[in-house]
Design an enzyme around this catalytic site. Structure first.
Site, mmCIF file in Angstrom:
data_model
loop_
_atom_site.group_PDB
_atom_site.id
_atom_site.type_symbol
_atom_site.label_atom_id
_atom_site.label_comp_id
_atom_site.label_asym_id
_atom_site.label_seq_id
_atom_site.Cartn_x
_atom_site.Cartn_y
_atom_site.Cartn_z
ATOM 1 N N THR A 248 0.775 -1.228 -0.081
ATOM 2 C CA THR A 248 0.176 0.098 -0.116
ATOM 3 C C THR A 248 0.746 1.197 0.156
ATOM 4 O OG1 THR A 248 -0.171 0.242 2.417
ATOM 5 C CG2 THR A 248 -1.967 -1.249 1.117
ATOM 6 N N LEU B 27 -2.867 4.898 -0.781
ATOM 7 C CA LEU B 27 -4.053 4.605 -0.654
ATOM 8 C C LEU B 27 -4.281 3.064 -0.198
ATOM 9 C CD1 LEU B 27 -5.912 6.171 -3.836
ATOM 10 C CD2 LEU B 27 -6.341 6.690 -1.350
ATOM 11 N N HIS B 28 -4.273 2.928 1.067
ATOM 12 C CA HIS B 28 -4.017 1.433 1.408
ATOM 13 C C HIS B 28 -5.423 0.537 1.165
ATOM 14 C CE1 HIS B 28 -1.280 2.874 4.229
ATOM 15 N NE2 HIS B 28 -1.779 3.998 4.996
ATOM 16 N N ASP B 29 -6.604 0.848 1.442
ATOM 17 C CA ASP B 29 -7.642 0.038 1.507
ATOM 18 C C ASP B 29 -8.097 -0.325 -0.019
ATOM 19 O OD1 ASP B 29 -7.761 -0.248 4.161
ATOM 20 O OD2 ASP B 29 -9.107 1.072 4.377
#
Ligand SMILES: [Ca+2]
Length: 313
Positions: A196, A242-244
């Site tokens: 991520t 933008l991890h998720d």
């Protein structure tokens, strides 16, 4: 191929919001059966409300949203307002939601949904602490073998920790729940910080969101503006990770990602390294692999997918 049925389990969170928008913009690949909120980035009352706000931003007011667990299984709740702001969705000014939460508890929705579907046809997509998922598995162990796959954001190996020197936030908040999920035997795909932190919203990428000119595009640009300040100060990076959205992008195009099928165990005892994902990336143990642990992505492909899909909303 028909759209993959998923439940999004989430603690919005600006990056959760983008992950949800991407899923709701992609009906060919993703069928969102429901969204369950969990305490995490901010308390449950706010994550549940934020999930409603995001569905309305997507123009999808018929999505079912459920409130789940308001605290981790065995520890005090730790939140992350220092990253996401007081509401969890700081940045854009978004209207109060008109949609209502479903009455059922999020955990019971997860249980009932898995029981109502054929085995191997429902995927769980946790974007926050794993409390709801583990609680459902404890309450109804019969559902475990019915889960097709769990694709989650959490953990780290090379990047180690973001909330403590050793642990990533989602796993740290509820290590006991993470331990249950990682030992469940369900096929796992894990999006750790290692990948991520390569999904960075650089200035041109953020301008591309803003240039969409849509409500959703502009809101995503304003959300990333907000939490970029934090990441720039902390990591000196080019933009916010933008991890998720890595989770929902994987469902749409897994070929954007690469990783290794390895053993991953969760530290639940030591306060110093609590919530660490002990990932056997180098294969130095004979512990059985339990997760596809992602290490890299095609960042340009990821961001063009995101822009293309957000433009639909
Ligand atoms: Ca999240």
């Amino acid at each position: 191929m028909s759209a993959r049925k998923i439940i999004i389990d989430t603690d919005p969170g600006q990056d959760d919001a983008v992950a949800i928008l991407l899923a709701l913009a992609s009906p060919e690949e993703i069928d969102v059966l429901g969204i369950t909120a969990v305490a995490g980035n901010v308390p449950l009352s706010l994550t549940a409300k934020n999930a409603l706000i995001v569905c309305e931003l997507a123009g999808k007011p018929n999505v079912k949203v459920f409130a789940g667990c308001d605290r981790p299984m065995g520890r005090m709740l730790v939140t992350a307002e220092h990253v996401h702001g007081e509401t969890g969705l700081n940045g854009p000014v978004l209207p109060e939601p008109q949609m209502a939460l479903q009455e059922q508890h999020g955990v019971d929705f997860i249980i009932d949904t898995l029981r109502a579907h054929e085995a191997g046809t429902v995927t769980l997509c946790p974007l926050g602490p794993l409390t709801n998922i583990a609680t459902a598995f404890e309450k109804a162990p019969d559902i475990i073998e019915k889960v097709q796959e769990i694709v989650l954001m959490g953990g780290a190996y090379f990047e180690v920790g973001n909330i403590t020197p050793a642990a990533e936030f989602n796993i740290y908040v509820d290590p006991q729940a993470a331990d249950i999920v990682f030992k469940s035997g369900v096929p796992l795909v894990v999006m750790p910080l290692d990948v991520t932190h390569k999904a960075l919203v650089t200035k041109p990428r953020n301008e591309a969101f803003r240039a969409l000119g849509t409500k959703a595009g502009v809101a995503v640009a304003e959300m990333t503006d907000f939490f970029e300040r934090f990441d720039r100060e902390k990591y000196g990076s080019d933009g916010a990770p933008l991890h998720d959205p890595c989770v929902t992008a994987y469902l749409i195009n897994p070929e954007l990602f690469s990783g290794r099928h390895i053993n991953v165990e969760i530290e639940t005892q030591s306060e110093l390294t609590m919530g660490m994902t002990v990932a056997d990336w180098w294969g130095v143990t004979d512990r059985a692999p339990n997760a596809l642990f992602i290490g890299d992505l095609d960042a340009d492909g990821f961001f063009s997918l995101l822009s293309e899909r957000l433009a639909r909303l």
